[in-house]
Design a protein around this motif. Structure first.
Motif, PDB file in Angstrom:
ATOM      1  N   SER A  31       0.728  -1.583   0.102  1.00 17.16           N
ATOM      2  CA  SER A  31      -0.245  -0.223   0.214  1.00 17.16           C
ATOM      3  C   SER A  31       0.631   1.039   0.045  1.00 17.16           C
ATOM      4  CB  SER A  31      -0.789   0.235   1.051  1.00 17.16           C
ATOM      5  OG  SER A  31      -1.979  -0.628   1.372  1.00 17.16           O
ATOM      6  N   TYR A  32       1.562   0.927   0.028  1.00 18.12           N
ATOM      7  CA  TYR A  32       3.098   2.381   0.002  1.00 18.12           C
ATOM      8  C   TYR A  32       3.668   2.588  -1.574  1.00 18.12           C
ATOM      9  CZ  TYR A  32       2.443   2.105   5.097  1.00 18.12           C
ATOM     10  OH  TYR A  32       1.658   3.161   6.135  1.00 18.12           O
ATOM     11  N   SER A  33       3.963   3.625  -1.773  1.00 15.10           N
ATOM     12  CA  SER A  33       4.385   3.438  -2.907  1.00 15.10           C
ATOM     13  C   SER A  33       5.752   3.969  -2.527  1.00 15.10           C
ATOM     14  CB  SER A  33       4.112   5.791  -3.677  1.00 15.10           C
ATOM     15  OG  SER A  33       3.066   5.066  -4.454  1.00 15.10           O
ATOM     16  N   LEU A  34       6.789   3.905  -2.696  1.00 14.87           N
ATOM     17  CA  LEU A  34       8.517   3.654  -2.435  1.00 14.87           C
ATOM     18  C   LEU A  34       9.219   4.970  -3.412  1.00 14.87           C
ATOM     19  CD1 LEU A  34       8.196   0.131  -2.449  1.00 14.87           C
ATOM     20  CD2 LEU A  34       8.164   1.613  -0.120  1.00 14.87           C
ATOM     21  N   GLY A  35      10.177   5.358  -2.331  1.00 21.33           N
ATOM     22  CA  GLY A  35      10.809   6.254  -3.597  1.00 21.33           C
ATOM     23  C   GLY A  35      12.274   6.512  -3.063  1.00 21.33           C
ATOM     24  N   TRP A  36      13.196   6.822  -3.676  1.00 20.31           N
ATOM     25  CA  TRP A  36      14.279   7.368  -3.177  1.00 20.31           C
ATOM     26  C   TRP A  36      14.819   8.394  -3.294  1.00 20.31           C
ATOM     27  CZ3 TRP A  36      18.427   3.177  -1.389  1.00 20.31           C
ATOM     28  CH2 TRP A  36      16.846   1.792  -1.570  1.00 20.31           C
ATOM     29  N   PHE A  37      15.299   8.793  -2.540  1.00 19.93           N
ATOM     30  CA  PHE A  37      16.180  10.298  -2.540  1.00 19.93           C
ATOM     31  C   PHE A  37      17.337  10.589  -2.444  1.00 19.93           C
ATOM     32  CE2 PHE A  37      12.292  12.156  -2.477  1.00 19.93           C
ATOM     33  CZ  PHE A  37      11.453  11.802  -2.504  1.00 19.93           C
ATOM     34  N   ARG A  38      18.815  11.418  -2.601  1.00 19.84           N
ATOM     35  CA  ARG A  38      19.831  10.857  -2.235  1.00 19.84           C
ATOM     36  C   ARG A  38      20.282  12.220  -1.603  1.00 19.84           C
ATOM     37  NH1 ARG A  38      22.258  11.059  -8.605  1.00 19.84           N
ATOM     38  NH2 ARG A  38      21.643  13.035  -9.419  1.00 19.84           N
ATOM     39  N   GLN A  39      20.911  12.833  -0.942  1.00 22.14           N
ATOM     40  CA  GLN A  39      21.477  14.226  -0.817  1.00 22.14           C
ATOM     41  C   GLN A  39      23.535  14.498  -0.687  1.00 22.14           C
ATOM     42  OE1 GLN A  39      19.969  15.454   3.681  1.00 22.14           O
ATOM     43  NE2 GLN A  39      19.818  17.348   2.690  1.00 22.14           N
ATOM     44  N   ALA A  40      23.787  15.378  -0.729  1.00 19.13           N
ATOM     45  CA  ALA A  40      25.365  15.405  -1.096  1.00 19.13           C
ATOM     46  C   ALA A  40      25.412  16.279   0.000  1.00 19.13           C
ATOM     47  CB  ALA A  40      26.025  15.620  -2.742  1.00 19.13           C
ATOM     48  N   GLU A  46      17.713  15.505  -2.654  1.00 16.74           N
ATOM     49  CA  GLU A  46      17.477  15.293  -4.305  1.00 16.74           C
ATOM     50  C   GLU A  46      16.300  13.987  -4.289  1.00 16.74           C
ATOM     51  OE1 GLU A  46      19.766  15.111  -8.883  1.00 16.74           O
ATOM     52  OE2 GLU A  46      20.299  14.597  -7.202  1.00 16.74           O
ATOM     53  N   PHE A  47      15.221  14.360  -4.946  1.00 18.14           N
ATOM     54  CA  PHE A  47      14.410  13.480  -5.931  1.00 18.14           C
ATOM     55  C   PHE A  47      15.409  12.262  -6.499  1.00 18.14           C
ATOM     56  CE2 PHE A  47      10.735  10.174  -6.828  1.00 18.14           C
ATOM     57  CZ  PHE A  47      11.183  10.315  -7.897  1.00 18.14           C
ATOM     58  N   VAL A  48      15.532  10.734  -6.908  1.00 17.29           N
ATOM     59  CA  VAL A  48      15.955  10.084  -7.460  1.00 17.29           C
ATOM     60  C   VAL A  48      14.961   9.127  -8.222  1.00 17.29           C
ATOM     61  CG1 VAL A  48      17.607   8.152  -7.620  1.00 17.29           C
ATOM     62  CG2 VAL A  48      18.304   9.622  -5.743  1.00 17.29           C
ATOM     63  N   ALA A  49      14.501   8.959  -7.984  1.00 14.76           N
ATOM     64  CA  ALA A  49      12.983   7.668  -8.245  1.00 14.76           C
ATOM     65  C   ALA A  49      12.041   7.274  -7.311  1.00 14.76           C
ATOM     66  CB  ALA A  49      13.943   6.153  -8.905  1.00 14.76           C
ATOM     67  N   ALA A  50      11.101   6.802  -7.811  1.00 16.14           N
ATOM     68  CA  ALA A  50      10.156   6.375  -7.310  1.00 16.14           C
ATOM     69  C   ALA A  50       9.563   5.151  -8.113  1.00 16.14           C
ATOM     70  CB  ALA A  50       9.516   7.541  -6.732  1.00 16.14           C
ATOM     71  N   VAL A  51       8.117   4.496  -7.068  1.00 15.03           N
ATOM     72  CA  VAL A  51       7.490   3.376  -8.512  1.00 15.03           C
ATOM     73  C   VAL A  51       6.388   3.404  -7.437  1.00 15.03           C
ATOM     74  CG1 VAL A  51       8.783   1.729  -6.480  1.00 15.03           C
ATOM     75  CG2 VAL A  51       7.409   0.928  -8.525  1.00 15.03           C
ATOM     76  N   SER A  63      18.042  13.647 -13.846  1.00 16.20           N
ATOM     77  CA  SER A  63      20.171  13.359 -13.784  1.00 16.20           C
ATOM     78  C   SER A  63      20.258  12.200 -13.382  1.00 16.20           C
ATOM     79  CB  SER A  63      19.948  13.930 -12.469  1.00 16.20           C
ATOM     80  OG  SER A  63      20.373  13.175 -11.641  1.00 16.20           O
ATOM     81  N   VAL A  64      19.081  11.106 -13.076  1.00 17.62           N
ATOM     82  CA  VAL A  64      19.610  10.014 -13.197  1.00 17.62           C
ATOM     83  C   VAL A  64      18.352   8.614 -14.265  1.00 17.62           C
ATOM     84  CG1 VAL A  64      19.168  10.230 -10.681  1.00 17.62           C
ATOM     85  CG2 VAL A  64      17.886   8.938 -12.037  1.00 17.62           C
ATOM     86  N   LYS A  65      17.498   9.604 -15.334  1.00 17.35           N
ATOM     87  CA  LYS A  65      17.063   9.193 -16.623  1.00 17.35           C
ATOM     88  C   LYS A  65      17.745   8.161 -17.360  1.00 17.35           C
ATOM     89  CE  LYS A  65      13.151  11.601 -16.436  1.00 17.35           C
ATOM     90  NZ  LYS A  65      12.353  12.565 -17.043  1.00 17.35           N
TER      91      LYS A  65
END
Length: 126
Positions: A31-40, A46-51, A63-65
């Motif tokens: 029931s959860y959407s999941l995301g990856w974020f990153r921080q330098a 910064e948003f990276v990807a989500a499903v 930047s990651v597409k």
């Protein structure tokens, strides 16, 4: 309540690959959407990807597409981030996050996510 634990970070040379994993426990993973974020260091998160939680629709930061792929395995309560053609500018702490039934317009916004992992360091050397 959802607990998230990332793994798979490390040091890699430019052009190499890594696969991050994020194992979830505690509640209804599907029931959860999941995301990856990153921080330098010194930069905004910064948003990276989500499903998405429904239909598994995926979204990527510009930047990651074409280089990164997000996937989820609901049977294993795990979300993955396959990172190919890594660049030094991909160096950051990577966080996975879970948001209850987030829809397309919400999934790139880190404020919409309810739960976060502790982060895993990815370092890409030139």
């Amino acid at each position: 309540q959802v607990q998230l634990v990332e793994s798979g970070g490390g040091l890699v040379q430019a052009g190499g690959s890594l696969r991050l994993s994020c194992a979830a426990s505690g509640s209804t993973f599907s029931s959860y959407s999941l995301g990856w974020f990153r921080q330098a260091p010194g930069k905004e998160r910064e948003f990276v990807a989500a499903v998405s939680w429904n239909f598994g629709i995926t979204y990527y930061g510009d930047s990651v597409k074409g280089r990164f792929t997000i996937s989820r395995d609901n049977a294993k309560n795990t979300v993955y981030l396959q990172m190919n053609s890594l660049k030094p500018e991909d160096t950051a702490v990577y966080y996975c996050a879970a948001g209850f039934r987030l829809v397309s317009g919400q999934m790139t916004d880190h404020y919409k996510y309810n739960y976060w992992g502790q982060g895993t360091q990815v370092t890409v050397s030139s």
